[in-house]
Design a protein around this motif. Structure first.
Motif, PDB file in Angstrom:
ATOM      1  N   ALA A 196       0.873  -0.966   0.276  1.00 11.86           N
ATOM      2  CA  ALA A 196       0.143  -0.182  -0.009  1.00 11.86           C
ATOM      3  C   ALA A 196       1.034   1.117   0.125  1.00 11.86           C
ATOM      4  CB  ALA A 196      -0.957  -0.111   1.145  1.00 11.86           C
ATOM      5  N   LEU A 197       2.059   1.236   0.894  1.00  9.89           N
ATOM      6  CA  LEU A 197       2.872   2.536   0.810  1.00  9.89           C
ATOM      7  C   LEU A 197       3.562   2.702  -0.496  1.00  9.89           C
ATOM      8  CD1 LEU A 197       4.143   2.339   4.451  1.00  9.89           C
ATOM      9  CD2 LEU A 197       2.307   4.155   3.272  1.00  9.89           C
ATOM     10  N   ALA A 198       4.039   1.260  -1.131  1.00  6.78           N
ATOM     11  CA  ALA A 198       4.734   1.586  -2.398  1.00  6.78           C
ATOM     12  C   ALA A 198       3.891   1.724  -3.511  1.00  6.78           C
ATOM     13  CB  ALA A 198       5.444   0.100  -2.444  1.00  6.78           C
ATOM     14  N   ALA A 199       2.632   1.913  -3.502  1.00  7.60           N
ATOM     15  CA  ALA A 199       1.774   2.095  -4.543  1.00  7.60           C
ATOM     16  C   ALA A 199       1.821   3.796  -5.028  1.00  7.60           C
ATOM     17  CB  ALA A 199       0.362   2.182  -4.043  1.00  7.60           C
ATOM     18  N   LEU A 231       2.173  19.094  -2.401  1.00  5.16           N
ATOM     19  CA  LEU A 231       1.930  19.397  -3.888  1.00  5.16           C
ATOM     20  C   LEU A 231       0.966  18.245  -4.622  1.00  5.16           C
ATOM     21  CD1 LEU A 231       5.579  20.405  -4.860  1.00  5.16           C
ATOM     22  CD2 LEU A 231       3.737  22.122  -4.024  1.00  5.16           C
ATOM     23  N   GLY A 232       1.108  16.908  -4.313  1.00  6.13           N
ATOM     24  CA  GLY A 232       0.498  15.999  -4.891  1.00  6.13           C
ATOM     25  C   GLY A 232       1.038  14.830  -4.763  1.00  6.13           C
ATOM     26  N   THR A 233       0.365  13.823  -5.467  1.00  6.53           N
ATOM     27  CA  THR A 233       0.821  12.315  -5.451  1.00  6.53           C
ATOM     28  C   THR A 233       1.092  12.022  -6.824  1.00  6.53           C
ATOM     29  OG1 THR A 233      -0.839  12.087  -3.636  1.00  6.53           O
ATOM     30  CG2 THR A 233       0.029   9.988  -4.745  1.00  6.53           C
ATOM     31  N   VAL A 234       2.168  10.762  -6.946  1.00  6.16           N
ATOM     32  CA  VAL A 234       2.547  10.308  -8.196  1.00  6.16           C
ATOM     33  C   VAL A 234       2.057   8.679  -8.093  1.00  6.16           C
ATOM     34  CG1 VAL A 234       4.116   9.962 -10.041  1.00  6.16           C
ATOM     35  CG2 VAL A 234       4.012  11.804  -8.783  1.00  6.16           C
ATOM     36  N   HIS A 235       1.307   8.232  -8.585  1.00  3.92           N
ATOM     37  CA  HIS A 235       0.879   6.716  -8.519  1.00  3.92           C
ATOM     38  C   HIS A 235       2.069   5.731  -9.181  1.00  3.92           C
ATOM     39  CE1 HIS A 235      -3.003   7.639  -6.646  1.00  3.92           C
ATOM     40  NE2 HIS A 235      -3.034   8.567  -7.679  1.00  3.92           N
ATOM     41  N   ALA A 284     -12.634   3.988  -1.333  1.00  3.24           N
ATOM     42  CA  ALA A 284     -13.629   3.225  -2.106  1.00  3.24           C
ATOM     43  C   ALA A 284     -14.025   3.804  -3.480  1.00  3.24           C
ATOM     44  CB  ALA A 284     -14.628   2.810  -1.446  1.00  3.24           C
ATOM     45  N   ALA A 285     -14.480   5.158  -3.248  1.00  2.00           N
ATOM     46  CA  ALA A 285     -14.908   5.970  -4.440  1.00  2.00           C
ATOM     47  C   ALA A 285     -13.920   6.205  -5.613  1.00  2.00           C
ATOM     48  CB  ALA A 285     -15.379   7.345  -3.961  1.00  2.00           C
ATOM     49  N   TYR A 286     -12.401   6.196  -4.924  1.00  2.00           N
ATOM     50  CA  TYR A 286     -11.538   6.857  -6.077  1.00  2.00           C
ATOM     51  C   TYR A 286     -10.496   5.446  -6.279  1.00  2.00           C
ATOM     52  CZ  TYR A 286     -13.074  11.252  -5.247  1.00  2.00           C
ATOM     53  OH  TYR A 286     -13.982  12.568  -5.281  1.00  2.00           O
ATOM     54  N   ASN A 287     -10.876   4.188  -6.028  1.00  2.00           N
ATOM     55  CA  ASN A 287     -10.128   3.172  -5.943  1.00  2.00           C
ATOM     56  C   ASN A 287      -8.722   3.156  -5.558  1.00  2.00           C
ATOM     57  OD1 ASN A 287     -12.392   1.771  -7.427  1.00  2.00           O
ATOM     58  ND2 ASN A 287     -12.057   2.805  -9.204  1.00  2.00           N
ATOM     59  N   LEU A 288      -8.517   3.702  -4.389  1.00  2.00           N
ATOM     60  CA  LEU A 288      -7.251   3.912  -3.902  1.00  2.00           C
ATOM     61  C   LEU A 288      -6.811   2.998  -2.865  1.00  2.00           C
ATOM     62  CD1 LEU A 288      -7.778   7.670  -3.187  1.00  2.00           C
ATOM     63  CD2 LEU A 288      -6.787   6.842  -4.890  1.00  2.00           C
ATOM     64  N   VAL A 289      -5.595   2.777  -2.618  1.00  2.00           N
ATOM     65  CA  VAL A 289      -5.178   1.890  -1.583  1.00  2.00           C
ATOM     66  C   VAL A 289      -4.374   2.832  -0.465  1.00  2.00           C
ATOM     67  CG1 VAL A 289      -4.772  -0.204  -2.957  1.00  2.00           C
ATOM     68  CG2 VAL A 289      -2.822   1.547  -2.936  1.00  2.00           C
ATOM     69  N   GLY A 324      -1.125  23.018   5.084  1.00  2.00           N
ATOM     70  CA  GLY A 324      -0.623  22.441   3.668  1.00  2.00           C
ATOM     71  C   GLY A 324       0.409  21.265   3.859  1.00  2.00           C
ATOM     72  N   SER A 325       0.859  20.911   5.156  1.00  3.28           N
ATOM     73  CA  SER A 325       2.005  20.109   5.167  1.00  3.28           C
ATOM     74  C   SER A 325       1.308  18.642   5.515  1.00  3.28           C
ATOM     75  CB  SER A 325       2.489  20.470   6.616  1.00  3.28           C
ATOM     76  OG  SER A 325       3.353  21.583   6.598  1.00  3.28           O
ATOM     77  N   LEU A 326       2.140  17.774   4.630  1.00  4.53           N
ATOM     78  CA  LEU A 326       1.686  16.126   4.831  1.00  4.53           C
ATOM     79  C   LEU A 326       2.074  15.732   5.972  1.00  4.53           C
ATOM     80  CD1 LEU A 326       0.881  13.839   2.996  1.00  4.53           C
ATOM     81  CD2 LEU A 326       3.333  13.194   2.898  1.00  4.53           C
ATOM     82  N   LEU A 327       1.185  15.182   6.907  1.00 10.60           N
ATOM     83  CA  LEU A 327       1.232  14.519   8.137  1.00 10.60           C
ATOM     84  C   LEU A 327       1.759  13.009   7.923  1.00 10.60           C
ATOM     85  CD1 LEU A 327      -1.673  16.182   9.918  1.00 10.60           C
ATOM     86  CD2 LEU A 327       0.796  17.090   9.838  1.00 10.60           C
ATOM     87  N   GLY A 328       1.012  12.582   6.933  1.00 11.70           N
ATOM     88  CA  GLY A 328       1.038  10.980   6.814  1.00 11.70           C
ATOM     89  C   GLY A 328       0.291  10.474   5.912  1.00 11.70           C
ATOM     90  N   ALA A 329       0.091   9.189   5.750  1.00 11.51           N
ATOM     91  CA  ALA A 329      -0.954   8.613   4.871  1.00 11.51           C
ATOM     92  C   ALA A 329      -1.726   7.352   5.486  1.00 11.51           C
ATOM     93  CB  ALA A 329      -0.078   7.925   3.647  1.00 11.51           C
ATOM     94  N   VAL A 330      -2.988   7.454   4.930  1.00 13.15           N
ATOM     95  CA  VAL A 330      -3.761   6.205   5.456  1.00 13.15           C
ATOM     96  C   VAL A 330      -3.734   5.226   4.722  1.00 13.15           C
ATOM     97  CG1 VAL A 330      -6.081   5.687   6.054  1.00 13.15           C
ATOM     98  CG2 VAL A 330      -5.351   7.930   6.828  1.00 13.15           C
ATOM     99  N   THR A 331      -3.537   4.100   4.937  1.00 17.52           N
ATOM    100  CA  THR A 331      -3.528   2.680   3.846  1.00 17.52           C
ATOM    101  C   THR A 331      -4.719   2.057   4.133  1.00 17.52           C
ATOM    102  OG1 THR A 331      -2.133   1.530   5.420  1.00 17.52           O
ATOM    103  CG2 THR A 331      -1.120   2.682   3.865  1.00 17.52           C
ATOM    104  N   VAL A 332      -4.984   1.148   3.159  1.00 18.66           N
ATOM    105  CA  VAL A 332      -6.434   0.654   3.224  1.00 18.66           C
ATOM    106  C   VAL A 332      -6.178  -0.563   4.336  1.00 18.66           C
ATOM    107  CG1 VAL A 332      -5.567  -1.079   1.507  1.00 18.66           C
ATOM    108  CG2 VAL A 332      -8.094  -0.744   1.826  1.00 18.66           C
ATOM    109  N   ASP A 333      -4.928  -1.202   4.500  1.00 17.64           N
ATOM    110  CA  ASP A 333      -5.072  -2.073   5.450  1.00 17.64           C
ATOM    111  C   ASP A 333      -5.286  -1.555   6.897  1.00 17.64           C
ATOM    112  OD1 ASP A 333      -2.638  -0.940   4.986  1.00 17.64           O
ATOM    113  OD2 ASP A 333      -1.360  -2.309   6.216  1.00 17.64           O
ATOM    114  N   ASP A 334      -4.957  -0.415   7.274  1.00 16.25           N
ATOM    115  CA  ASP A 334      -5.024   0.142   8.460  1.00 16.25           C
ATOM    116  C   ASP A 334      -6.625   0.320   8.615  1.00 16.25           C
ATOM    117  OD1 ASP A 334      -2.579  -0.105   9.564  1.00 16.25           O
ATOM    118  OD2 ASP A 334      -2.082   1.801   8.331  1.00 16.25           O
ATOM    119  N   VAL A 335      -7.247   0.919   7.448  1.00 13.66           N
ATOM    120  CA  VAL A 335      -8.807   1.104   7.258  1.00 13.66           C
ATOM    121  C   VAL A 335      -9.407  -0.329   7.553  1.00 13.66           C
ATOM    122  CG1 VAL A 335     -10.860   1.803   6.034  1.00 13.66           C
ATOM    123  CG2 VAL A 335      -8.621   3.038   5.948  1.00 13.66           C
ATOM    124  N   LEU A 336      -8.932  -1.536   7.033  1.00 10.07           N
ATOM    125  CA  LEU A 336      -9.840  -2.756   7.205  1.00 10.07           C
ATOM    126  C   LEU A 336      -9.691  -3.195   8.703  1.00 10.07           C
ATOM    127  CD1 LEU A 336      -8.758  -4.643   4.104  1.00 10.07           C
ATOM    128  CD2 LEU A 336     -10.781  -3.909   4.802  1.00 10.07           C
TER     129      LEU A 336
END
Length: 422
Positions: free
Chosen positions: A313-316, A333-337, A375-380, A389-401
């Protein structure tokens, strides 16, 4: 020695200097730590015993060794300076394996171990001992006294664990090939005494992976039976969000004591996560996503994504931010998949292909909204950004599950590849 390079005999490593990435010497190698395995399987090399300033001997995991070459060892620069303590399943290579009397499988001759060779497994970060340099004494007419030869590890006997009477060692060897989730399931069904024995013998990184997969009661029980300094080491090896989840279940006094024993940087990440409500984006997120500056290239991004320790999930995807690179970062600034990284030339700047269309999550976003967003944007995974505007972290689908499934889901029996039937 880079991955795939030739073998190194351990006698050549005794006393060699250890350097950080900046070229500063941090100590010298005094021994190597290996884990023997049942049967004739080559031992796994866990790490090095390094003597640092003040003659203190510390443990340096092989996962933090980036190179062994030209009589020197290069590390990632991250050292745990707590004093090295040998565990029941560990053997000191120079101190315990050399000069031992063992037997050749072919012929049964008794030989003396003069040296052993290590190698890094192809395309992996694991190391193992695979060759033994021995001296054979007098024997038949065709053998001269003092004859030396190099043989495969499997060609000698007298090193490996016995099948019976090894306590936690033999059980641990049986569990070695299990995935963390499967090992956690096996531990859950052991008696508390046996569970504590196995946990005490596991390496910090391995125990951290297993704790992340155990039910809450088992995690608290195991952590409570470890010495405080060892417990702090294991918490440092855990993902910050999992360490925060575990610490949140402890009494306040115990939680603070363990946080004070942790490295300041690790403790700061965990304290930040503990400041958020549990079922919010801030409480769910990890503070260690892949962060790149705008002038990084696609090649830089792919090199980071290839890191073996990253979860899928983090490597995605990678997160492009202005300095500083550690969370909380500069402006997000944004994300690169990952798929986009595969489509563009290696020299392309990530700032040129960044996706800034999706709004990031705020740290107080409730779990239900986080779930709908993924779910709406098919994200992991999704970025968590504060008001500045500072990035604090990332939520991954495994933690949500983990938070959507029933509390006792880890204790439910299941068959891989199958379904429950009645």
């Amino acid at each position: 020695m880079a991955a795939g390079a030739s073998r190194i005999f351990v006698s050549h490593l005794a006393g060699v200097p250890v350097f950080d990435p900046n070229g500063d010497q941090v100590g010298r190698v005094r021994d190597l730590v290996a884990m023997l395995r049942v049967g004739r399987r080559p031992p796994r090399l866990l790490g090095l015993v390094v003597e640092v300033i003040g003659r203190r001997r510390i443990f340096l995991p092989m996962t933090r060794v980036t190179g062994i070459e030209s009589g020197q060892v290069i590390t990632t620069g991250v050292l745990n300076v707590r004093r090295f303590e040998q565990r029941p399943t560990e053997r000191l290579v120079l101190g315990e394996l050399l000069d031992r009397r063992v037997r050749l499988v072919d012929g049964g001759d008794e030989v003396t171990v003069l040296d052993v060779a290590i190698r890094q497994l192809p395309a992996r970060r694991d190391w193992e001992i695979d060759r033994v340099f021995v001296r054979r004494g007098g024997g038949g007419a065709l053998r001269r006294k003092g004859e030396t030869l190099t043989v495969e590890w499997s060609a000698v006997t007298g090193f490996s664990l016995e099948e019976d009477g090894q306590g936690a060692e033999n059980l641990l060897a049986t569990f070695e090939q299990l995935r963390p989730a499967d090992l956690a399931n096996a531990l859950h069904h052991l008696t508390p005494k046996r569970r504590a024995e196995v946990a005490a013998a596991l390496h910090d990184d391995r125990l951290a992976d297993v704790l992340e997969e155990l039910p809450e009661d088992d995690r608290i029980e195991i952590l409570g039976k470890l010495k405080a300094e060892r417990a702090a080491d294991v918490l440092e090896a855990m993902d910050p969000d999992d360490a925060a989840d575990l610490l949140s279940e402890l009494p306040e006094e115990e939680k603070e004591r363990l946080l004070r024993l942790m490295r300041p940087d690790d403790a700061a990440d965990v304290r930040r996560l503990l400041s958020y409500e549990e079922r919010t984006a801030g409480g769910l997120m990890t503070t260690e996503p892949i962060v790149l500056r705008p002038d990084a290239t696609v090649a830089d991004a792919l090199a980071r994504v290839r890191q073996r320790d990253l979860s899928p999930a983090l490597a995605a995807q990678v997160y492009v931010c202005r300095p500083p690179d550690e969370t909380p970062t500069g402006k997000y600034l944004g994300t690169v998949h990952f798929q986009r990284l595969l489509r563009d030339p290696p020299f392309t700047l990530v700032s040129a292909i960044v996706d800034s269309d999706l709004e990031p999550l705020a740290p107080d976003t409730p779990l239900s909204v986080v779930t709908s967003h993924l779910a709406a944007y098919n994200l992991v995974a999704a970025p968590v950004v504060d008001e500045g505007g500072s990035l604090l972290g990332a939520v991954t689908v495994d933690d949500v599950l983990d938070h959507l499934l029933p509390e006792d889901w880890r204790e439910t029996e299941f068959e891989p590849g199958g379904a429950h039937g009645g």
